[in-house]
Scaffold this active site. Structure first.
Site, mmCIF file in Angstrom:
data_model
loop_
_atom_site.group_PDB
_atom_site.id
_atom_site.type_symbol
_atom_site.label_atom_id
_atom_site.label_comp_id
_atom_site.label_asym_id
_atom_site.label_seq_id
_atom_site.Cartn_x
_atom_site.Cartn_y
_atom_site.Cartn_z
ATOM 1 N N LYS A 78 0.864 -1.182 0.000
ATOM 2 C CA LYS A 78 0.000 0.000 0.000
ATOM 3 C C LYS A 78 0.902 1.234 0.000
ATOM 4 C CE LYS A 78 -4.478 1.006 0.430
ATOM 5 N NZ LYS A 78 -5.638 0.307 -0.067
ATOM 6 N N GLY A 178 -24.764 3.116 2.959
ATOM 7 C CA GLY A 178 -23.936 3.567 1.849
ATOM 8 C C GLY A 178 -24.447 3.005 0.537
ATOM 9 N N VAL A 179 -24.921 3.898 -0.338
ATOM 10 C CA VAL A 179 -25.426 3.454 -1.641
ATOM 11 C C VAL A 179 -24.615 4.119 -2.753
ATOM 12 C CG1 VAL A 179 -27.729 2.856 -0.834
ATOM 13 C CG2 VAL A 179 -27.284 5.198 -1.576
ATOM 14 N N GLY A 180 -23.275 4.108 -2.579
ATOM 15 C CA GLY A 180 -22.376 4.652 -3.604
ATOM 16 C C GLY A 180 -22.132 3.606 -4.676
HETATM 17 P P1 NAD Z 1 -18.317 5.387 -2.799
HETATM 18 O O1 NAD Z 1 -17.617 6.612 -2.362
HETATM 19 O O2 NAD Z 1 -18.800 5.284 -4.203
HETATM 20 O O3 NAD Z 1 -19.583 5.106 -1.860
HETATM 21 C C1 NAD Z 1 -19.571 5.296 -0.495
HETATM 22 C C2 NAD Z 1 -20.912 5.859 -0.102
HETATM 23 O O4 NAD Z 1 -20.970 5.943 1.316
HETATM 24 C C3 NAD Z 1 -21.172 7.268 -0.656
HETATM 25 O O5 NAD Z 1 -22.413 7.318 -1.302
HETATM 26 C C4 NAD Z 1 -21.135 8.131 0.613
HETATM 27 O O6 NAD Z 1 -21.994 9.272 0.524
HETATM 28 C C5 NAD Z 1 -21.621 7.162 1.664
HETATM 29 N N1 NAD Z 1 -21.298 7.553 3.043
HETATM 30 C C6 NAD Z 1 -20.201 8.218 3.498
HETATM 31 N N2 NAD Z 1 -20.298 8.423 4.817
HETATM 32 C C7 NAD Z 1 -21.475 7.865 5.208
HETATM 33 C C8 NAD Z 1 -22.149 7.755 6.448
HETATM 34 N N3 NAD Z 1 -21.643 8.260 7.575
HETATM 35 N N4 NAD Z 1 -23.339 7.112 6.500
HETATM 36 C C9 NAD Z 1 -23.885 6.598 5.371
HETATM 37 N N5 NAD Z 1 -23.289 6.691 4.155
HETATM 38 C C10 NAD Z 1 -22.112 7.322 4.069
HETATM 39 O O7 NAD Z 1 -17.316 4.168 -2.436
HETATM 40 P P2 NAD Z 1 -17.407 2.666 -2.927
HETATM 41 O O8 NAD Z 1 -16.425 2.458 -4.019
HETATM 42 O O9 NAD Z 1 -18.829 2.272 -3.118
HETATM 43 O O10 NAD Z 1 -16.812 1.919 -1.647
HETATM 44 C C11 NAD Z 1 -17.578 1.696 -0.493
HETATM 45 C C12 NAD Z 1 -16.778 0.886 0.511
HETATM 46 O O11 NAD Z 1 -16.385 -0.354 -0.077
HETATM 47 C C13 NAD Z 1 -15.477 1.546 0.971
HETATM 48 O O12 NAD Z 1 -15.219 1.173 2.307
HETATM 49 C C14 NAD Z 1 -14.431 0.912 0.057
HETATM 50 O O13 NAD Z 1 -13.146 0.944 0.639
HETATM 51 C C15 NAD Z 1 -14.976 -0.492 -0.027
HETATM 52 N N6 NAD Z 1 -14.537 -1.248 -1.200
HETATM 53 C C16 NAD Z 1 -14.844 -0.805 -2.452
HETATM 54 C C17 NAD Z 1 -14.450 -1.554 -3.567
HETATM 55 C C18 NAD Z 1 -14.811 -1.122 -4.961
HETATM 56 O O14 NAD Z 1 -14.703 -1.946 -5.879
HETATM 57 N N7 NAD Z 1 -15.244 0.109 -5.177
HETATM 58 C C19 NAD Z 1 -13.737 -2.750 -3.391
HETATM 59 C C20 NAD Z 1 -13.455 -3.199 -2.086
HETATM 60 C C21 NAD Z 1 -13.862 -2.431 -1.009
#
Ligand code: NAD
Length: 353
Positions: A78, A178-180
Site C-alpha cells: 500500500k 452507503g449506496v455509492g
Molecule cells: P463510494 O464513495 O462510491 O460510496 C460510499 C458511499 O458511502 C457514498 O455514497 C457516501 O456518501 C456514503 N457515506 C459516506 N459516509 C457515510 C455515512 N456516515 N453514512 C452513510 N453513508 C455514508 O465508495 P465505494 O467504491 O462504493 O466503496 C464503499 C466501501 O467499499 C469503501 O469502504 C471501500 O473501501 C470499499 N470497497 C470498495 C471496492 C470497490 O470496488 N469500489 C472494493 C473493495 C472495497
C-alpha cells in the site's frame, strides 16, 4: 518501526521525500510471497508521520490477506501520500510518486484508493508501468465496483443460507449503509432477489436515486443501526462495528463491502457471542481486486474474473462453516487461512530463486 504495534514482518517500508514537488509518501510492502505487492495509493491529510506509518503498515497487511483469500497471484502493499487531496495535488507530485514506484522495480503495483482518481494514476503511469486501475490500455479493467458488488450480494446469500437454511432472500430485510458505487449495485441485486431494503447515505441524491430504482425505504444515517432487519450490509465507511453500534444492531448477519468494518478485531468475537454471523470484509469484498488482478496480468479476461469470483464465494462459505462448527469468530478463521496461504507460498517462491 520494528517495535510498532502494526509491524507484521513487512518486507520493506519505504519513506519517500521529493523536495521539488513536496511529495512525502510511504510505500509499505507487506509480502511478495504470492506475487508483486499490489494495493492502492491513498492520499490523506495525516496529523503526523506516525499516523501515516500506522496506516501504511495496516493497509498493506490487509492487502496481503485480501489477495491471498482471493487466490490471486499477488502479494500485499500500500502507498500513502501525506497531503490534502483537495489542495495538494500536482503533476510534479504524482510524477515523483511514479518514479518512487518505478524504483521498486515491480515489487509494488499501485492503483487508486481514497483521495486518488483515475486521472492521478494516468500521471503516475507516465513514470512507471507498475500501475493498475486505468481506464485505457489493452488490459484496462475499468470500475471494479460491479464485480465487488456481485461478490457482496452472493456473500449475503451465503450468510443467509447458514442463518435461515435457504439463500432465498425474498421477504428478507437487508439494511444497507452507503449506496455509492458498491452499495448501489448491491441494492439492485437485492431488490431483484425480492429482498426488502432499508437504506441510508449522507448523499441525499444518491439515496433518492437508489430508492426510486429499488423501492427501498430511506432512514437517517444514524438510524441504520436500529433497523429491524435480517442482515446489515455496511458499504460506506470503516470502523462501523464498534461497541456502541453492536449494542444497537438487531440483525443476525453482517455482510457488506466496506473495508475495515471492525474497529478492533475483538469485535468479531463480540458479534459471535451476540449470535451475529459476520462475513469478513476482506473476503466478501475481494471481487474488486480480482478485477484489478486481471488487468495486472496484462490480458483482462472476463471468464478468469468469473472463475476467481466463484472460488472466492466458495472460500467465504468455508470460512463461515468453520466459524460455525468450531465456535470461532469468522474474522479469526479468515486471518488464519490467509496467513497460512502466505506462509505456504514462501517456500515455493524461494525454490524458484
Ligand atoms: P463510494 O464513495 O462510491 O460510496 C460510499 C458511499 O458511502 C457514498 O455514497 C457516501 O456518501 C456514503 N457515506 C459516506 N459516509 C457515510 C455515512 N456516515 N453514512 C452513510 N453513508 C455514508 O465508495 P465505494 O467504491 O462504493 O466503496 C464503499 C466501501 O467499499 C469503501 O469502504 C471501500 O473501501 C470499499 N470497497 C470498495 C471496492 C470497490 O470496488 N469500489 C472494493 C473493495 C472495497
Amino acid at each position: 518501526m520494528f517495535d510498532h504495534p502494526s509491524f507484521d514482518g513487512h518486507e520493506g517500508v519505504h519513506a519517500i521525500h521529493d523536495p521539488e514537488s513536496g511529495l512525502r509518501a510511504m510505500i509499505a510492502v507487506h509480502s511478495t510471497a504470492r506475487g508483486p505487492a499490489a494495493g492502492g495509493c491513498r492520499m490523506w491529510p495525516y496529523t503526523d508521520a506516525g499516523a501515516m506509518l500506522t496506516d501504511a503498515l495496516r493497509l498493506s497487511q490487509g492487502m496481503s490477506y485480501k489477495n491471498a483469500m482471493a487466490d490471486i497471484p499477488l502479494g500485499g502493499g500500500k502507498a500513502v501520500i501525506w497531503g490534502d487531496p483537495r489542495k495538494d495535488k500536482s503533476e510534479a507530485l504524482f510524477r515523483a510518486f511514479g518514479r518512487a514506484v518505478e524504483q521498486l522495480g515491480g515489487q509494488y503495483v499501485t492503483a487508486e484508493d481514497v483521495g486518488i482518481s483515475v486521472a492521478d494514476m494516468a500521471i503516475v503511469r507516465l513514470e512507471t508501468r507498475h500501475v493498475a486501475g486505468l481506464e485505457d490500455g489493452a488490459a484496462a479493467s475499468g470500475d471494479p465496483s460491479p464485480v465487488t458488488a456481485e461478490g457482496v450480494y452472493r456473500g449475503i446469500r451465503e450468510v443467509a443460507r447458514r442463518l435461515f437454511g435457504t439463500d432465498d432472500l425474498s421477504g428478507r430485510t437487508v439494511a444497507v449503509q452507503g449506496v455509492g458505487s458498491v452499495g448501489g449495485y448491491v441494492c439492485e441485486h437485492l431488490a431483484k432477489a425480492g429482498a426488502h431494503l432499508v437504506i441510508t447515505d449522507i448523499d441525499a441524491d444518491a439515496l433518492q436515486a437508489v430508492s426510486a430504482r429499488t423501492g427501498a425505504r430511506i432512514v437517517a444515517p444514524d438510524e441504520i443501526y436500529d433497523v429491524d432487519a435480517d442482515i446489515f450490509s455496511p458499504n460506506a465507511l470503516g470502523a462501523v462495528i464498534n461497541e456502541q453500534t453492536l449494542a444497537r444492531l438487531k440483525v443476525r448477519g453482517v455482510a457488506g463491502g466496506a473495508n475495515n468494518q471492525l474497529v478492533v478485531p475483538e469485535m468479531g468475537e463480540l458479534m459471535r457471542r451476540k449470535g451475529i454471523l459476520y462475513a469478513p470484509d476482506y473476503v466478501i469484498n475481494g471481487g474488486g481486486i480480482i478485477n484489478v488482478a486481471a488487468e495486472i496480468s496484462g490480458h483482462y479476461s472476463r471468464d478468469w474474473v468469473a472463475g476467481k469470483l466463484d472460488t472466492l464465494i466458495a472460500t467465504l462459505g468455508s470460512v463461515l462453516d468453520e466459524a460455525l462448527s468450531t465456535g470461532q469468530p469468522a474474522n479469526a478463521v479468515a486471518d488464519r487461512i490467509a496467513r497460512r496461504r502466505i506462509a505456504e507460498a514462501r517456500p515455493a517462491k524461494e525454490q524458484v530463486r
